[in-house]
Motif scaffolding. Structure first.
Motif, PDB file in Angstrom:
ATOM      1  N   MET A  68       0.830  -1.199   0.000  1.00 20.65           N
ATOM      2  CA  MET A  68       0.000   0.000   0.000  1.00 20.65           C
ATOM      3  C   MET A  68       0.868   1.254   0.000  1.00 20.65           C
ATOM      4  O   MET A  68       0.472   2.282  -0.562  1.00 20.65           O
ATOM      5  N   ASP A  69       2.038   1.170   0.613  1.00 19.10           N
ATOM      6  CA  ASP A  69       2.968   2.308   0.556  1.00 19.10           C
ATOM      7  C   ASP A  69       3.413   2.586  -0.877  1.00 19.10           C
ATOM      8  O   ASP A  69       3.527   3.746  -1.294  1.00 19.10           O
ATOM      9  N   ASP A  70       3.675   1.513  -1.642  1.00 20.08           N
ATOM     10  CA  ASP A  70       4.082   1.679  -3.039  1.00 20.08           C
ATOM     11  C   ASP A  70       2.953   2.291  -3.865  1.00 20.08           C
ATOM     12  O   ASP A  70       3.193   3.129  -4.744  1.00 20.08           O
ATOM     13  N   ALA A  71       1.715   1.856  -3.582  1.00 14.48           N
ATOM     14  CA  ALA A  71       0.563   2.421  -4.299  1.00 14.48           C
ATOM     15  C   ALA A  71       0.393   3.900  -3.968  1.00 14.48           C
ATOM     16  O   ALA A  71       0.065   4.716  -4.839  1.00 14.48           O
ATOM     17  N   ALA A  72       0.602   4.264  -2.696  1.00 15.04           N
ATOM     18  CA  ALA A  72       0.517   5.671  -2.303  1.00 15.04           C
ATOM     19  C   ALA A  72       1.606   6.495  -2.978  1.00 15.04           C
ATOM     20  O   ALA A  72       1.370   7.630  -3.415  1.00 15.04           O
ATOM     21  N   HIS A  73       2.801   5.925  -3.083  1.00 21.63           N
ATOM     22  CA  HIS A  73       3.915   6.621  -3.748  1.00 21.63           C
ATOM     23  C   HIS A  73       3.613   6.835  -5.235  1.00 21.63           C
ATOM     24  O   HIS A  73       3.906   7.902  -5.783  1.00 21.63           O
ATOM     25  N   LEU A  74       3.021   5.835  -5.866  1.00 22.08           N
ATOM     26  CA  LEU A  74       2.658   5.960  -7.278  1.00 22.08           C
ATOM     27  C   LEU A  74       1.561   7.002  -7.475  1.00 22.08           C
ATOM     28  O   LEU A  74       1.598   7.784  -8.439  1.00 22.08           O
ATOM     29  N   ALA A  75       0.590   7.023  -6.578  1.00 26.42           N
ATOM     30  CA  ALA A  75      -0.490   8.007  -6.677  1.00 26.42           C
ATOM     31  C   ALA A  75       0.057   9.427  -6.557  1.00 26.42           C
ATOM     32  O   ALA A  75      -0.335  10.330  -7.308  1.00 26.42           O
ATOM     33  N   LEU A  76       0.979   9.624  -5.609  1.00 26.96           N
ATOM     34  CA  LEU A  76       1.575  10.956  -5.444  1.00 26.96           C
ATOM     35  C   LEU A  76       2.422  11.325  -6.658  1.00 26.96           C
ATOM     36  O   LEU A  76       2.473  12.499  -7.054  1.00 26.96           O
ATOM     37  N   TYR A  77       3.067  10.348  -7.260  1.00 30.21           N
ATOM     38  CA  TYR A  77       3.879  10.600  -8.457  1.00 30.21           C
ATOM     39  C   TYR A  77       3.001  11.088  -9.606  1.00 30.21           C
ATOM     40  O   TYR A  77       3.378  12.029 -10.327  1.00 30.21           O
ATOM     41  N   THR A  78       1.834  10.475  -9.787  1.00 23.65           N
ATOM     42  CA  THR A  78       0.934  10.916 -10.865  1.00 23.65           C
ATOM     43  C   THR A  78       0.465  12.352 -10.643  1.00 23.65           C
ATOM     44  O   THR A  78       0.266  13.102 -11.598  1.00 23.65           O
ATOM     45  N   LYS A  79       0.292  12.725  -9.382  1.00 22.04           N
ATOM     46  CA  LYS A  79      -0.118  14.100  -9.096  1.00 22.04           C
ATOM     47  C   LYS A  79       0.987  15.089  -9.428  1.00 22.04           C
ATOM     48  O   LYS A  79       0.728  16.166  -9.976  1.00 22.04           O
ATOM     49  N   LYS A  80       2.227  14.728  -9.104  1.00 20.24           N
ATOM     50  CA  LYS A  80       3.347  15.643  -9.325  1.00 20.24           C
ATOM     51  C   LYS A  80       3.605  15.890 -10.812  1.00 20.24           C
ATOM     52  O   LYS A  80       4.016  16.986 -11.195  1.00 20.24           O
ATOM     53  N   ILE A  81       3.381  14.878 -11.650  1.00 22.81           N
ATOM     54  CA  ILE A  81       3.631  15.053 -13.086  1.00 22.81           C
ATOM     55  C   ILE A  81       2.366  15.502 -13.825  1.00 22.81           C
ATOM     56  O   ILE A  81       2.372  15.616 -15.050  1.00 22.81           O
ATOM     57  N   GLY A  82       1.277  15.733 -13.077  1.00 26.89           N
ATOM     58  CA  GLY A  82       0.044  16.223 -13.684  1.00 26.89           C
ATOM     59  C   GLY A  82      -0.720  15.168 -14.465  1.00 26.89           C
ATOM     60  O   GLY A  82      -1.393  15.495 -15.444  1.00 26.89           O
ATOM     61  N   LEU A  83      -0.638  13.931 -14.019  1.00 29.37           N
ATOM     62  CA  LEU A  83      -1.308  12.832 -14.717  1.00 29.37           C
ATOM     63  C   LEU A  83      -2.593  12.473 -13.984  1.00 29.37           C
ATOM     64  O   LEU A  83      -2.612  12.355 -12.758  1.00 29.37           O
TER      65      LEU A  83
END
Length: 234
Positions: free
Chosen positions: A57-72
């Motif tokens: 779940m930590d990896d999923a949270a990290h991926l979700a935050l990554y999509t926000k940072k790149i505007g995806l």
């Protein structure tokens, strides 16, 4: 252009047999720069996957935050399902990486898989409750990522202790008593609690300060009729 970074967590990408996310970032930046130089409006459509073996779940949270940072804002997310003849399927059923022989965390619970998928589609209002629920599955670092994802401070602020309602009520009553006592000692009157200014010395309103017998009404059996009552007496 459709591309398949699939994830951004190093641990998950290693189990997928893919390079780190920095390789995708370099390609994305170069692609957008060349498209701008050519005067073409072109976009990338990344392919993402949730709950792949190794993804916590930590990896999923990290991926979700990554999509926000790149505007995806991904509308379609592929949830992992085992398919025959793949190393990922071996990891899913055995919990072991066939290449290293080490144990691999695998999300096999349906509810947990749905939570990981909801994190990647965090922009959908119906998934907001699931994001808060996913915090129960995360470590401290994962919770920080989700708080930042929701636009909250990464560090939770400590709330000041509030005085209990009953204790606060007692304090207010004590303050009012002190004010009244102090006013009496000074020979004055506390306007807040003095009723005489409003109702007179009697402490009652004007319509209640008069004696009760000041306006007598005739008894029901002595109603006057032509100067006489029902008994015939004047």
């Amino acid at each position: 252009l459709k591309v398949a970074p699939e994830h951004c967590a190093p641990n998950v990408l290693s189990h997928m047999g893919k390079p780190t996310i920095e390789a995708y970032d370099k390609f994305r930046e170069k692609y957008m720069r060349l498209s701008a130089e050519c005067g073409k409006e072109q976009y990338l459509v990344p392919y993402l996957m949730s709950s792949h073996p190794g993804s916590t779940m930590d990896d999923a949270a990290h991926l979700a935050l990554y999509t926000k940072k790149i505007g995806l804002a991904p509308e379609q997310v592929q949830d992992f399902y085992p398919t025959p003849g793949t190393a990922s399927t071996v990891m899913y059923y055995t919990g072991i990486d066939p290449f290293t022989g080490k144990k691999v965390y695998t999300a096999t619970d349906y509810h947990e898989k749905q939570l990981q998928r909801a994190l990647l589609q965090w922009r959908h209002p119906e998934n907001r409750r699931k994001i808060y629920e996913a915090m129960n599955y995360c470590s401290e670092e994962g919770v920080k990522d989700l708080r930042e994802l929701l636009g909250m401070p990464r560090e939770e602020r400590v709330k000041e202790e509030k005085t209990p309602t009953r204790e606060k009520s007692r304090q207010n009553r004590g303050e009012r008593y002190d004010k009244t006592k102090k006013s009496a000692q000074n020979g004055g009157k506390n306007k807040k609690f003095d009723k005489s200014e409003k109702y007179g010395k009697s402490g009652r309103s004007d319509n209640r300060s008069r004696p009760l017998n000041s306006q007598k009404k005739p008894a029901h059996n002595q109603v006057k009729q032509g100067g006489k009552n029902k008994t015939g007496k004047k």
